[in-house]
Design a protein around this motif. Structure first.
Motif, PDB file in Angstrom:
ATOM      1  N   GLU A 158     -54.580  60.230  57.248  1.00 48.27           N
ATOM      2  CA  GLU A 158     -53.131  60.378  57.204  1.00 48.27           C
ATOM      3  C   GLU A 158     -52.473  59.106  56.691  1.00 48.27           C
ATOM      4  N   ILE A 159     -51.562  59.237  55.737  1.00 41.59           N
ATOM      5  CA  ILE A 159     -50.791  58.104  55.211  1.00 41.59           C
ATOM      6  C   ILE A 159     -49.519  57.989  56.041  1.00 41.59           C
TER       7      ILE A 159
ATOM      8  N   GLY B  86     -45.950  57.656  57.540  1.00 40.99           N
ATOM      9  CA  GLY B  86     -44.556  57.657  57.151  1.00 40.99           C
ATOM     10  C   GLY B  86     -44.206  58.297  55.829  1.00 40.99           C
ATOM     11  N   ASN B  87     -45.122  59.034  55.219  1.00 41.90           N
ATOM     12  CA  ASN B  87     -44.773  59.633  53.918  1.00 41.90           C
ATOM     13  C   ASN B  87     -44.225  61.050  54.040  1.00 41.90           C
TER      14      ASN B  87
ATOM     15  N   ASP C 213     -47.799  63.421  59.453  1.00 42.51           N
ATOM     16  CA  ASP C 213     -47.772  62.008  59.870  1.00 42.51           C
ATOM     17  C   ASP C 213     -48.342  61.788  61.268  1.00 42.51           C
TER      18      ASP C 213
ATOM     19  N   LYS D 286     -45.700  63.743  54.845  1.00 41.09           N
ATOM     20  CA  LYS D 286     -46.609  64.771  54.341  1.00 41.09           C
ATOM     21  C   LYS D 286     -47.773  64.977  55.305  1.00 41.09           C
TER      22      LYS D 286
ATOM     23  N   ASP E 265     -51.088  64.892  55.072  1.00 42.62           N
ATOM     24  CA  ASP E 265     -52.115  64.454  54.121  1.00 42.62           C
ATOM     25  C   ASP E 265     -53.479  65.057  54.403  1.00 42.62           C
TER      26      ASP E 265
END
Length: 564
Positions: free
Chosen positions: A85-86, A88-89, A100, A91, A93
């Motif tokens: 997971e990236i 704060g985007n 998030d 999405k 992921d």
């Protein structure tokens, strides 16, 4: 805290003072060795000496709780980070349905960032959920199916308990008197000490000049003694605790005549009776009041090598926080989905320091526990703090998987032990639930020092909520150093290695004046000892795939839509 247990002692606050003996330094007593240190701890130093030549493997421990302070100096380096997971985007992921979810997930919120902090008890929810269906109606159980019969009998129990609470109004009156007295004494102490916020220890050290100041000091210290409060507790924390107790008691009084608001529908907005509606909530694991979850997380895995604060039980552990427990009773759906989230995201141990007396959607939780069992995940659950025998009193979640007509083999229920140096000197905590069948082991749960929200705060809390993470920490330690052992073998190592007292040594049964052997209070008949547990674990051979095989649940998740 046990402020609500003081109702019968309220006059003492008006008429008596008390002397406070010098206390032992209780910080970390749960880690000490019974032989060397004369405390009924878990012998953790000996444990790490025994393991010194072995290389650990990192283990993820999921904490299903109220939330966690992700900024805490002793926790920030041991928190799980979703590797796919990236942050704060906005999405999803990793495609798991949760956007998030960096530290875990919050099932008590919505996508707009609003969060549920408080809710009513499950008994009240059950009573009003089925009231229109059953109250005042002529009921023929012979025409009901099994689900309807179970719901009817559960409603009858809830109705009986709610309507029989004859002392609630009197208790509420006394609690309000206590709060009024606390505010009066607090104002006087603030004025004389020239402090807005002060601890019990500050009051002990303070020498009032006026008669009113001396009376205020004596009253506060008497309250602290009777409630067994830790000296680090502040005036604001005590008042907040009293406010919470009064609010809870007021809800019990109101529940006799008035349905509570549907807080869940107002904030979370999921289709609660549809278990497949599961992608709700948000990623804010610090929402609400994360004190309980922060304290639990520190007990398990507060960083051991940074020379600050305190030491958790296990190293090489990452804490995954799943927020699913509001102030008030948790919801079965959230717990079921939290367990599944933990399993699907790599947790090998799940700590569950919560519980309640009603579980209307128990089949969902049973299915989740069975799913964890099929994936070799160990669940550690707190027995509860009502001083009751849960062999005969309803207590949920539990290892009885009704939907599967079997008992979970990956489930440990933990009662709270104490020490002769603490409080009244009882070895079994006076508040702890017990049961020769349902409770598996006792572990330290009184005056446990651990992390608190605020970035660098620490303090003492107590309850079986604190005992369970001590066991979860030991379970994680075994899974880290002996990664080929199954969840069932870890459970075996913990339960078969307990420190037992001779049958001639009796302990006080919680909530009674009886003295009994420990074997009458839990199935293992003893107290957690990490050193003995890892020694036993070291002798176990990994099970073959056939031995360790747990069938994936064959019951498809069912929605409970009766009287939706």
């Amino acid at each position: 805290m046990k402020l609500k247990m003081l109702l019968g002692c309220l006059p003492v606050l008006f008429f008596f003072s008390t002397l406070f003996a010098q206390q032992h330094d209780m910080k970390g007593w749960q880690l000490l060795d019974p032989a060397k240190d004369s405390f009924y701890g878990i012998s953790l130093n000996n444990t790490y000496q025994f393991l010194a030549s072995k290389k650990p493997k990192q283990v993820v421990v999921a904490v299903i709780d109220s939330g966690v302070d992700t900024t805490h100096e002793d926790l920030k380096n041991v928190l799980w980070h979703n590797p796919k997971e990236i942050p704060g985007n906005g999405k999803d992921d990793d495609g798991n349905g949760y956007v998030d979810d960096v530290y875990g997930w919050n099932f008590l919120g919505n996508e707009n960032g609003e969060n549920l902090s408080k809710d009513v008890d499950e008994r009240t929810r059950v009573y009003y959920r089925f009231k229109n269906q059953f109250s005042g109606k002529s009921i023929d159980e012979d025409t009901m199916n099994e689900l309807e019969k179970e719901q009817y009998n559960t409603w009858l129990k809830a109705a009986s308990e709610i309507q029989s609470g004859g002392n609630d109004q009197t208790e509420l009156m006394y609690m309000n008197m206590m709060l009024k007295l606390m505010h009066k004494n607090d104002k006087k102490l603030q004025d004389e000490m020239q402090k807005k916020v002060y601890s019990i220890d500050d009051v002990e050290q303070f020498a009032p000049k006026s008669t009113e100041g001396k009376q205020a000091k004596f009253a506060l210290l008497t309250l602290a003694k009777l409630a067994e409060l830790d000296n680090s507790m502040t005036n604001t924390e005590i008042i907040n605790e009293l406010d919470d107790e009064i609010e809870s008691k007021q809800q019990s009084v109101d529940a006799k005549t008035t349905a509570p608001p549907n807080y869940r529908a107002q904030i979370i907005g999921d289709d609660y009776y549809n278990i497949n509606d599961r992608y709700y909530g948000n990623s804010d694991v610090m929402a609400g009041d994360p004190m309980h979850g922060t304290h639990v997380s520190g007990i398990i895995a507060a960083q051991r090598d940074n020379n600050i604060g305190m030491q958790g039980v296990a190293n090489d552990v990452k804490i995954m926080m799943i927020r699913a427990v509001p102030q008030g009773d948790e919801y079965d759906k959230d717990i079921a989905l939290a367990i599944k989230y933990a399993v699907d995201n790599g947790a090998k141990v799940i700590n569950m320091s919560f519980g309640k007396g009603y579980s209307p959607e128990k089949q969902w939780v049973d299915e989740a526990v069975r799913y964890a069992e099929s994936k070799d995940v160990l669940i550690v659950h707190a027995a509860g703090n009502e001083a009751e025998d849960i062999d005969s009193t309803d207590n949920y979640p539990n290892s009885d998987l009704k939907a599967f007509h079997t008992t979970a083999t990956n489930f440990i229920t933990v009662g709270a032990s104490s020490d002769k140096h603490i409080g009244s000197g009882n070895i079994i905590a006076s508040f702890s639930n017990y049961g020769a069948g349902e409770v598996n082991v006792f572990a330290p749960g009184v005056k446990i020092y651990s992390t608190l929200p605020g970035g660098n705060r620490y303090g003492f809390l107590q309850g079986t909520s604190m005992a369970a993470p001590v066991v979860a920490g030991v379970a994680a330690l075994i899974r880290s150093y002996f990664p080929d052992l199954s969840a069932q073998q870890v459970k075996y190592a913990i339960e078969k290695s307990v420190v037992q007292l001779p049958d001639s040594v009796l302990v006080q049964e919680p909530g009674t004046n009886k003295t009994v052997p420990v074997k009458d209070l839990c199935s293992s008949g003893g107290f957690l000892n990490a050193y003995a547990a890892v020694q036993l674990a070291a002798t176990l051979k990994p099970e073959t795939p056939a031995q360790n095989k747990q069938d994936t649940p064959k019951i498809k998740l069912q929605n409970n839509i009766t009287n939706k």
